[in-house]
Structure formats: C-alpha cells, structure tokens
Design a protein around this motif. Structure first.
Motif, PDB file in Angstrom:
ATOM      1  N   ARG A  64      69.604  10.889  91.894  1.00 60.72           N
ATOM      2  CA  ARG A  64      70.955  10.710  92.434  1.00 60.72           C
ATOM      3  C   ARG A  64      71.631   9.453  91.888  1.00 60.72           C
ATOM      4  O   ARG A  64      72.850   9.323  91.917  1.00 60.72           O
ATOM      5  CB  ARG A  64      70.861  10.639  93.958  1.00 60.72           C
ATOM      6  CG  ARG A  64      72.182  10.621  94.653  1.00 60.72           C
ATOM      7  CD  ARG A  64      72.015  10.704  96.165  1.00 60.72           C
ATOM      8  NE  ARG A  64      73.238  10.265  96.787  1.00 60.72           N
ATOM      9  CZ  ARG A  64      73.322   9.455  97.818  1.00 60.72           C
ATOM     10  NH1 ARG A  64      72.222   9.012  98.388  1.00 60.72           N
ATOM     11  NH2 ARG A  64      74.482   9.095  98.300  1.00 60.72           N
ATOM     12  N   MET A  65      70.855   8.513  91.401  1.00 61.60           N
ATOM     13  CA  MET A  65      71.411   7.268  90.857  1.00 61.60           C
ATOM     14  C   MET A  65      72.168   7.540  89.562  1.00 61.60           C
ATOM     15  O   MET A  65      71.766   8.406  88.790  1.00 61.60           O
ATOM     16  CB  MET A  65      70.280   6.281  90.539  1.00 61.60           C
ATOM     17  CG  MET A  65      69.581   5.753  91.725  1.00 61.60           C
ATOM     18  SD  MET A  65      68.196   4.706  91.207  1.00 61.60           S
ATOM     19  CE  MET A  65      67.320   4.641  92.758  1.00 61.60           C
ATOM     20  N   PRO A  66      73.217   6.777  89.310  1.00 59.98           N
ATOM     21  CA  PRO A  66      73.862   6.892  88.002  1.00 59.98           C
ATOM     22  C   PRO A  66      72.834   6.638  86.886  1.00 59.98           C
ATOM     23  O   PRO A  66      71.945   5.792  87.036  1.00 59.98           O
ATOM     24  CB  PRO A  66      74.926   5.794  88.031  1.00 59.98           C
ATOM     25  CG  PRO A  66      75.232   5.607  89.485  1.00 59.98           C
ATOM     26  CD  PRO A  66      73.912   5.823  90.185  1.00 59.98           C
ATOM     27  N   VAL A  67      72.957   7.367  85.812  1.00 63.60           N
ATOM     28  CA  VAL A  67      71.995   7.286  84.706  1.00 63.60           C
ATOM     29  C   VAL A  67      71.852   5.851  84.207  1.00 63.60           C
ATOM     30  O   VAL A  67      70.735   5.377  83.964  1.00 63.60           O
ATOM     31  CB  VAL A  67      72.419   8.227  83.549  1.00 63.60           C
ATOM     32  CG1 VAL A  67      71.553   8.027  82.328  1.00 63.60           C
ATOM     33  CG2 VAL A  67      72.378   9.671  84.009  1.00 63.60           C
ATOM     34  N   ILE A  68      72.946   5.165  84.060  1.00 63.02           N
ATOM     35  CA  ILE A  68      72.886   3.786  83.568  1.00 63.02           C
ATOM     36  C   ILE A  68      72.114   2.913  84.547  1.00 63.02           C
ATOM     37  O   ILE A  68      71.249   2.137  84.146  1.00 63.02           O
ATOM     38  CB  ILE A  68      74.298   3.229  83.313  1.00 63.02           C
ATOM     39  CG1 ILE A  68      74.906   3.947  82.104  1.00 63.02           C
ATOM     40  CG2 ILE A  68      74.274   1.719  83.103  1.00 63.02           C
ATOM     41  CD1 ILE A  68      76.346   3.654  81.857  1.00 63.02           C
ATOM     42  N   ASP A  69      72.391   3.056  85.833  1.00 65.45           N
ATOM     43  CA  ASP A  69      71.703   2.236  86.835  1.00 65.45           C
ATOM     44  C   ASP A  69      70.195   2.443  86.779  1.00 65.45           C
ATOM     45  O   ASP A  69      69.433   1.475  86.751  1.00 65.45           O
ATOM     46  CB  ASP A  69      72.198   2.564  88.241  1.00 65.45           C
ATOM     47  CG  ASP A  69      73.653   2.193  88.461  1.00 65.45           C
ATOM     48  OD1 ASP A  69      74.344   1.825  87.493  1.00 65.45           O
ATOM     49  OD2 ASP A  69      74.101   2.301  89.613  1.00 65.45           O
ATOM     50  N   ASN A  93      69.869 -11.057  86.431  1.00 62.36           N
ATOM     51  CA  ASN A  93      71.263 -11.298  86.069  1.00 62.36           C
ATOM     52  C   ASN A  93      71.717 -10.391  84.919  1.00 62.36           C
ATOM     53  O   ASN A  93      72.818  -9.833  84.961  1.00 62.36           O
ATOM     54  CB  ASN A  93      71.479 -12.762  85.700  1.00 62.36           C
ATOM     55  CG  ASN A  93      72.950 -13.061  85.488  1.00 62.36           C
ATOM     56  OD1 ASN A  93      73.760 -12.866  86.378  1.00 62.36           O
ATOM     57  ND2 ASN A  93      73.284 -13.535  84.297  1.00 62.36           N
ATOM     58  N   GLU A  94      70.883 -10.244  83.900  1.00 64.42           N
ATOM     59  CA  GLU A  94      71.245  -9.373  82.773  1.00 64.42           C
ATOM     60  C   GLU A  94      71.416  -7.926  83.226  1.00 64.42           C
ATOM     61  O   GLU A  94      72.343  -7.232  82.801  1.00 64.42           O
ATOM     62  CB  GLU A  94      70.187  -9.462  81.671  1.00 64.42           C
ATOM     63  CG  GLU A  94      70.164 -10.791  80.944  1.00 64.42           C
ATOM     64  CD  GLU A  94      71.430 -11.058  80.147  1.00 64.42           C
ATOM     65  OE1 GLU A  94      71.996 -10.113  79.565  1.00 64.42           O
ATOM     66  OE2 GLU A  94      71.855 -12.222  80.112  1.00 64.42           O
ATOM     67  N   ALA A  95      70.518  -7.460  84.089  1.00 66.98           N
ATOM     68  CA  ALA A  95      70.617  -6.087  84.598  1.00 66.98           C
ATOM     69  C   ALA A  95      71.902  -5.903  85.404  1.00 66.98           C
ATOM     70  O   ALA A  95      72.623  -4.908  85.231  1.00 66.98           O
ATOM     71  CB  ALA A  95      69.394  -5.756  85.446  1.00 66.98           C
ATOM     72  N   VAL A  96      72.199  -6.857  86.272  1.00 68.50           N
ATOM     73  CA  VAL A  96      73.397  -6.772  87.104  1.00 68.50           C
ATOM     74  C   VAL A  96      74.655  -6.780  86.240  1.00 68.50           C
ATOM     75  O   VAL A  96      75.563  -5.959  86.426  1.00 68.50           O
ATOM     76  CB  VAL A  96      73.425  -7.919  88.143  1.00 68.50           C
ATOM     77  CG1 VAL A  96      74.791  -8.023  88.821  1.00 68.50           C
ATOM     78  CG2 VAL A  96      72.319  -7.714  89.173  1.00 68.50           C
ATOM     79  N   GLU A  97      74.719  -7.691  85.279  1.00 68.20           N
ATOM     80  CA  GLU A  97      75.906  -7.764  84.417  1.00 68.20           C
ATOM     81  C   GLU A  97      76.078  -6.496  83.584  1.00 68.20           C
ATOM     82  O   GLU A  97      77.199  -6.029  83.358  1.00 68.20           O
ATOM     83  CB  GLU A  97      75.837  -9.005  83.521  1.00 68.20           C
ATOM     84  CG  GLU A  97      75.973 -10.308  84.285  1.00 68.20           C
ATOM     85  CD  GLU A  97      77.256 -10.402  85.093  1.00 68.20           C
ATOM     86  OE1 GLU A  97      78.330 -10.028  84.581  1.00 68.20           O
ATOM     87  OE2 GLU A  97      77.188 -10.850  86.259  1.00 68.20           O
ATOM     88  N   LYS A 100      77.384  -3.731  85.906  1.00 66.61           N
ATOM     89  CA  LYS A 100      78.762  -4.027  86.295  1.00 66.61           C
ATOM     90  C   LYS A 100      79.727  -3.645  85.178  1.00 66.61           C
ATOM     91  O   LYS A 100      80.823  -3.161  85.444  1.00 66.61           O
ATOM     92  CB  LYS A 100      78.910  -5.508  86.644  1.00 66.61           C
ATOM     93  CG  LYS A 100      78.392  -5.843  88.031  1.00 66.61           C
ATOM     94  CD  LYS A 100      78.287  -7.329  88.312  1.00 66.61           C
ATOM     95  CE  LYS A 100      79.541  -8.103  88.242  1.00 66.61           C
ATOM     96  NZ  LYS A 100      79.359  -9.533  88.620  1.00 66.61           N
ATOM     97  N   ALA A 101      79.315  -3.864  83.943  1.00 69.37           N
ATOM     98  CA  ALA A 101      80.173  -3.557  82.798  1.00 69.37           C
ATOM     99  C   ALA A 101      80.175  -2.070  82.442  1.00 69.37           C
ATOM    100  O   ALA A 101      81.180  -1.561  81.939  1.00 69.37           O
ATOM    101  CB  ALA A 101      79.724  -4.369  81.588  1.00 69.37           C
ATOM    102  N   LEU A 102      79.067  -1.382  82.688  1.00 68.59           N
ATOM    103  CA  LEU A 102      78.918  -0.017  82.166  1.00 68.59           C
ATOM    104  C   LEU A 102      78.867   1.090  83.212  1.00 68.59           C
ATOM    105  O   LEU A 102      78.916   2.262  82.860  1.00 68.59           O
ATOM    106  CB  LEU A 102      77.638   0.064  81.320  1.00 68.59           C
ATOM    107  CG  LEU A 102      77.569  -0.862  80.121  1.00 68.59           C
ATOM    108  CD1 LEU A 102      76.180  -0.815  79.505  1.00 68.59           C
ATOM    109  CD2 LEU A 102      78.637  -0.503  79.101  1.00 68.59           C
ATOM    110  N   ASN A 112      71.267  -5.444  92.004  1.00 70.91           N
ATOM    111  CA  ASN A 112      70.858  -6.774  92.442  1.00 70.91           C
ATOM    112  C   ASN A 112      69.979  -6.691  93.696  1.00 70.91           C
ATOM    113  O   ASN A 112      68.911  -7.307  93.763  1.00 70.91           O
ATOM    114  CB  ASN A 112      72.074  -7.647  92.706  1.00 70.91           C
ATOM    115  CG  ASN A 112      71.700  -9.078  93.004  1.00 70.91           C
ATOM    116  OD1 ASN A 112      70.996  -9.717  92.243  1.00 70.91           O
ATOM    117  ND2 ASN A 112      72.183  -9.584  94.130  1.00 70.91           N
ATOM    118  N   GLY A 113      70.409  -5.925  94.663  1.00 69.97           N
ATOM    119  CA  GLY A 113      69.656  -5.801  95.906  1.00 69.97           C
ATOM    120  C   GLY A 113      68.304  -5.148  95.711  1.00 69.97           C
ATOM    121  O   GLY A 113      67.285  -5.609  96.248  1.00 69.97           O
TER     122      GLY A 113
END
Length: 124
Positions: A64-69, A93-97, A100-102, A112-113
């Motif tokens: 169910r998660m977005p593929v990128i996530d 931080n790199e994963a979160v950024e 957030k961008a994609l 992050n959580g």
C-alpha cells in the motif's frame, strides 16, 4: 546484466550509459560502486528489511505504500542496519529529503517516523 527477484543489477561489463541517461554528469566510479553495494545489499536482506517495515508500519502494508517510499525505506534500513559507514542521522535525513522531493506530501513525516521507531528499537 543479471535479473534477480524482479531487480535488474548491471554487471561491471554492462553499458552503464543505459542506466545513466539523463544525468547532468557522469557519476564517479566510487558513486557507482556504492550504488551497487546498496542494490545488492537490499537484495540480500530484502526479506528481513520488509519484515521490519511491515512490523513497524502501523496500519500500512508494504504494498500500500508509495513505491518510492518503500524503496527508499529499504535502502535506508540497509544502510542503518547492515552498513557501517553512514551515521544514523545522515541516513534518515537523506531518506526523508528524497521522499519529500519525489513522493507524496506526507511521505517525509511517514518515512521519518518509521525509520526513527525502527532505529530506536533495532539499532540502539
């Protein structure tokens, strides 16, 4: 090139231009080697990584998660739990950024959580 569990991993002798199309400049050999380590590491630990994600993702199945996530989570968890050269804060931080961008508007908070909970209980 070799295919494994739906992943295509370029081999050393493959034409890298196919995988690098659209990049402003060619990545260094060091970057390409690290990408290979990440891809192969995620493949090798795929079942364990997905089990962790599933056990900590409250009310979310991996499908169910977005593929990128889900793929950014896999990479970050490999770095955090099986890598030895990336500080925890940097990997998160790199994963979160990246998400957030994609990805979606809520992806940064979600990643992050989830990574924070996993690291708190599994890494530290």
């Amino acid at each position: 090139m070799r295919e494994r569990e739906g992943w295509v991993v370029p081999s050393a002798g493959d034409d890298q231009s196919v995988f690098l199309a659209g990049m402003a400049e060619d990545p260094s050999r060091q970057v390409l080697d690290y990408v290979r380590v990440l891809v192969e590491g995620v493949q090798e630990h795929h079942a364990d990584i997905d089990a962790l994600i599933a056990s900590y993702a409250d009310r979310w199945t991996i499908e169910r998660m977005p593929v990128i996530d889900r793929n950014v989570l896999r990479i970050a968890l490999f770095e955090l739990l099986w890598g030895d050269d990336v500080p925890v804060a940097v990997a998160i931080n790199e994963a979160v950024e990246m998400v957030k961008a994609l990805s979606t508007e809520d992806s940064g908070r979600f990643v992050n959580g989830l990574l924070g909970r996993i690291v708190e209980r599994e890494h530290g």
